[in-house]
Scaffold this active site. Structure first.
Site, PDB file in Angstrom:
ATOM      1  CG  HIS A 131      18.404   6.009   5.190  1.00 51.05           C
ATOM      2  ND1 HIS A 131      18.830   7.288   4.904  1.00 51.05           N
ATOM      3  CD2 HIS A 131      18.958   5.691   6.374  1.00 51.05           C
ATOM      4  CE1 HIS A 131      19.619   7.721   5.891  1.00 51.05           C
ATOM      5  NE2 HIS A 131      19.712   6.767   6.798  1.00 51.05           N
ATOM      6  CB  SER A 201      24.478  17.004   3.654  1.00 46.87           C
ATOM      7  OG  SER A 201      23.534  16.142   4.309  1.00 46.87           O
TER       8      SER A 201
END
Ligand code: APR
Length: 272
Positions: A131, A201
């Site tokens: 990212h 997650s």
């Protein structure tokens, strides 16, 4: 199996692997005082407005790069202050443990969703920043990347040599993953025989596809012994869907150093 037994199992799996990679998320940096997003005190968990704004950030850049920069460089209340906080963070034992596993020749690459640069600060050399990173700016037009220090922010938006406006080299929601990082990460997922997933997650795509690629590819390429191990504070969809072989539930800053220490013990024993 107890946590201690799972740690021993993970260390054994890592030492016996030929090509292990680590996939990390914000959970590995919370012990460096960098908040995560969806954990109990996560930014999106506690500030839905900030999450909504984050979803509009890429569109804001495309529509009005000057307004994007004014928001990014704003006070604590906007994202800009968050980047300043992150820059002060230091690696924690979880980051150092992954750097040590790389030095032991076991871990071949870390693919991180984190933009905080803490893996490199901890000494990891092969790091793919899926990212992006707050330390760089990127031109969407010609693909150039520049260190933040190389670019003056006196005039907004900062511009690339090619004339286009520059943005942070951080992948915002709705923005595509830069092709070089996407391709490099997929190559690692298809090549590995062990994936150590730390502090994520596993709900954001396409990153969360990487463990599934490793699992699926193993069936096709005969690499049927691909091990997928999670170290996380809570179970994730990868746990529930059986993509991971096992979850070591705990803090990465506590579990990863124990795995590295046990891995070092096993490796030394094997050499005796
Ligand atoms: N040790 C282990 N697990 C932890 C720890 C810790 N010390 N602290 C938090 N966790 C767990 C949380 O319980 C959660 O399951 O780490 C996970 C972090 O999940 P997210 O906050 O969703 O972070 P991440 O998976 O990296 O998010 C992916 O979403 O908002 C975007 O671009 C952002 O890269 C980010 C992406």
């Amino acid at each position: 199996m107890s946590t201690e037994d799972l740690i021993k199992q993970a260390a054994t799996d890592l030492v016996e692997s030929n090509y292990s990679i680590a996939l990390t998320g914000a959970g590995i940096s919370t012990e460096s005082n960098v908040p995560d997003f969806r954990g109990t005190k996560g930014i999106w968990t506690t500030d839905k407005e900030a999450e909504a704004k984050a979803y509009e950030r890429y569109g804001l850049f495309l529509r009005d790069p000057k307004a994007y920069w004014e928001e990014m460089l704003g006070s604590r209340g906007t994202y800009g202050g968050f980047y300043e906080e992150i820059r002060k963070a230091e690696p924690n034992p979880g980051h150092y443990a992954l750097a040590e596993l790389e030095k032991m020749g076991i871990l071949k690459c870390v693919i991180t969703q984190n933009i905080d640069g803490l893996h490199r600060k901890a000494g990891s050399e092969r790091v793919l920043e899926y990212h992006g990173s707050i330390d760089k700016l990127r031109c969407l037009s010609c693909g150039s990347r520049l260190a933040v220090e190389e670019v003056s922010l006196e005039e907004l938006p900062p511009r690339c040599k090619c004339g286009a406006a520059l943005k942070y080299d951080v992948v915002h929601f709705k923005e595509s993953i830069p092709l070089d990082v996407m391709e490099g990460s997929e190559k690692e997922a298809l090549k590995c025989d062990l994936v150590l997933i730390c502090g994520t997650s596993a709900v954001v795509y396409p990153f969360a596809n990487l463990p599934k690629m490793a699992r699926y590819h193993s069936g096709k390429s005969g690499l049927t012994n691909v091990k997928i191990i999670e170290v996380n504070a809570e179970p994730t969809p990868l746990t529930h869907e059986g993509i991971s072989d096992y979850l070591i539930q705990g803090k990465t800053g506590e579990v990863l150093p124990k795995i590295a220490e046990e891995g070092r013990r096993i490796s030394h024993k094997a050499q005796d």
